[in-house]
Design an enzyme around this catalytic site. Structure first.
Site, PDB file in Angstrom:
ATOM      1  N   GLY B  55       0.816  -1.198   0.000  1.00  0.00           N
ATOM      2  CA  GLY B  55       0.000   0.000   0.000  1.00  0.00           C
ATOM      3  C   GLY B  55       0.855   1.255   0.000  1.00  0.00           C
ATOM      4  O   GLY B  55       2.007   1.250   0.454  1.00  0.00           O
ATOM      5  N   SER B  56       0.293   2.344  -0.498  1.00  0.00           N
ATOM      6  CA  SER B  56       1.000   3.630  -0.467  1.00  0.00           C
ATOM      7  C   SER B  56       0.820   4.291   0.903  1.00  0.00           C
ATOM      8  O   SER B  56       0.042   3.837   1.739  1.00  0.00           O
ATOM      9  CB  SER B  56       0.464   4.538  -1.566  1.00  0.00           C
ATOM     10  N   GLY B  57       1.551   5.373   1.113  1.00  0.00           N
ATOM     11  CA  GLY B  57       1.490   6.073   2.393  1.00  0.00           C
ATOM     12  C   GLY B  57       2.648   5.722   3.312  1.00  0.00           C
ATOM     13  O   GLY B  57       2.755   6.265   4.408  1.00  0.00           O
ATOM     14  N   HIS B  58       3.516   4.809   2.840  1.00  0.00           N
ATOM     15  CA  HIS B  58       4.676   4.394   3.635  1.00  0.00           C
ATOM     16  C   HIS B  58       5.979   4.947   3.051  1.00  0.00           C
ATOM     17  O   HIS B  58       7.057   4.454   3.378  1.00  0.00           O
ATOM     18  CB  HIS B  58       4.764   2.873   3.685  1.00  0.00           C
ATOM     19  N   ASP B 111      -2.197  -8.526   0.377  1.00  0.00           N
ATOM     20  CA  ASP B 111      -0.961  -8.795  -0.364  1.00  0.00           C
ATOM     21  C   ASP B 111      -0.803 -10.296  -0.597  1.00  0.00           C
ATOM     22  O   ASP B 111      -0.436 -10.732  -1.692  1.00  0.00           O
ATOM     23  CB  ASP B 111       0.244  -8.229   0.390  1.00  0.00           C
ATOM     24  N   HIS B 220      -0.227   0.609  10.089  1.00  0.00           N
ATOM     25  CA  HIS B 220      -1.470   1.261   9.693  1.00  0.00           C
ATOM     26  C   HIS B 220      -2.285   1.611  10.918  1.00  0.00           C
ATOM     27  O   HIS B 220      -3.492   1.766  10.844  1.00  0.00           O
ATOM     28  CB  HIS B 220      -2.278   0.344   8.769  1.00  0.00           C
TER      29      HIS B 220
END
Lengths: 330, 330
Positions: B55-58, B111, B220
């Site tokens: 996921g993005s945001g990391h 994932d 998260h």
């Protein structure tokens, strides 16, 4: 205050201690002064030494730029405060390889005073010192009074260029000239979305109301040119680019280097969102980005916001910018 | 929400667009899929390809680890959401140099499912896929149920080791074994001091009350093992090291690699304060730190907090860790 701190009085010492441990392959503490970080490649016998320094709380600046072909020694100040004259002098001594030392620092009253005093102190040791004072922050004074402007993230390009010129074996006057040329070619602007807190104080030393942003903010929360309603990322990016480029007045076809730095608490992905728009704006003006840096390169504790720096390049600056380097931050 | 965003729906695309512009010397977008970032060094004909995704945001994870001798292709998901099976499959295709592809990713339901589907999709193209699932987050399940643990910042070491083994020309089974060995040798823990906000949601998806911290928090905001009063940096560092090392049970004399990553909004200097204490704790246990990484390596938007990862090293892992690499984040 949701922070990882012990006694606020120990914060700088603990930061520096952790830093030199983590990066012991590149840097060490000056045995004579725990507020001086020295590159393991320094001094370079017969070559010009490069020194900088400034207040803490901007990590990875300033200490993160000590390294090979970069800065030889860094004087470390308290949070948001100039290093002492003695620390600047010890940094100069640590960087001295017998060919003089260029001190490349930012335009703040304390730093100006302490670097001057340091230069006098090391003159007794026979060390020749040349200085370059960074003043790339467009919003801190009008263009006609550039000497009054503050130094901000453009300093990173100044250090890179100065360090590269010294690495090539240039004499002090040429290293000084290259670093001066680098900072002259830089324009920067900061936008703040949220304040920061000095742990010893315990509350923000300035306020940014939710829903607003401060355009032209300084690295310590110095007031910007205006407070306005928070805009979209694209609008902010356009504003930042316009402010910088109006001051720059570069012809189409120019090549530039771009630095988008977070101020400490801005998510990394948003810095790329800004960069995407900024590069598009430069391309629309007929400019080419030769090198881009995007990340937390010059921060202000946990301030929310970002800075944009655009450096105009010529052949010499490009070659110096591209010279291989190794420092913790670059 | 004091953030640099446009339409939240565009955030990931704009992030990736800015990223591939800023780092065009190292990476590019897959022409067939704008949610796949490919190393300019990929594919390596005759060598095993390395793929990850998440996921993005990391950021800089996952895209920042695409590069030479690292990850060949990265599948990009929405914020905090798995990439699609198609994106994983396209990443595998982009990384395929004819010797099979190792997909090295984190243990999350989405994932796991999408990588399995992707492996079936590329099997039709004759691409052999091996997987390693990172599960280094100590607090997400008991030691006896390690397979249930989440993957967190230890993934960076897994990618580094897998990428280095592939670069040496090892066959797929050996690349898989080295990456598995790397993640088996990693233990991580996170401590959260402040929550993060998905821009499309507009408010934090979990809370951390001022004056408290959440020990064992996930990337998260997954709940930790306990919420307790915020301690000093030294106490937090000691707690993190204790949690990791109790699970590790390494003998004195062990060599380790250490990663202290900020979660997005933690001042960089405080990460060094934590590292200083952590290295001191390791030294007191008779351990030696061979390599340290301190900074924003694997973030969670603007979460306040930090993660600690300790990887136990042997001769093979040390040599692979030290192999030269070039990626935007490492």
């Amino acid at each position: 205050m949701q922070r990882f701190i012990n006694n606020p009085d120990d914060l700088v010492d603990e930061t520096v201690a952790g830093f030199v441990k983590a990066h012991r392959d590149l840097v060490h503490l000056d045995p004579a002064n725990p507020r001086v970080v020295v590159s393991n490649a320094a001094p370079q016998p017969g070559r010009v030494g490069i020194v900088t320094g400034g207040g803490s709380g901007h990590e990875p600046a300033f200490i993160g730029y000590a390294g090979r072909n970069m800065v030889d020694a860094v004087a470390v100040g308290e949070l948001f405060s100039s290093p002492t004259a003695k620390s600047f002098a010890d940094a100069i001594r640590a960087a001295d390889g017998g060919a003089g030392v260029a001190v490349l620092y930012g335009n703040y009253a304390g730093d100006n005073m302490n670097v001057k005093m340091a230069a006098r102190m090391v003159a007794k040791d026979g060390i020749e010192v040349a200085t370059v004072v960074a003043n790339d922050d467009v919003c801190s004074a009008p263009a006609a009074e550039r000497a009054k402007r503050r130094g901000v993230a453009g300093e990173i390009f100044m250090w890179k260029i100065g360090g590269a010129k010294a690495a090539q074996g240039a004499p002090l006057s040429e290293v000084q000239a290259a670093a001066q040329k680098a900072i002259d070619a830089c324009r920067s602007v900061g936008v703040g979305l949220g304040p920061c807190t000095l742990p010893g104080v315990g509350h923000p030393n300035f306020q940014i109301e939710p829903g607003t942003m401060e355009v032209g903010i300084g690295h310590h929360g110095e007031p910007g040119t205006r407070v306005e309603a928070l805009k979209t990322a694209s609008e902010v990016a356009d504003d930042m680019l316009r402010i910088v480029m109006e001051d720059h007045a570069l012809p189409p076809g120019s090549e530039v280097a771009v630095l988008v730095s977070g101020l400490g608490a801005t998510p990394v992905n948003e810095l790329y969102v800004l960069y995407d728009r900024i590069e598009a704006g430069l391309t629309a003006k007929g400019m080419t980005v030769h090198k881009a840096l995007v990340g937390n390169y010059f921060t202000s504790l946990e301030m929310v916001g970002a800075t944009l720096t655009v450096m105009a390049l010529d052949g010499e600056l490009k070659a110096l910018l591209d010279l291989e380097t190794a420092s913790p931050a670059l």
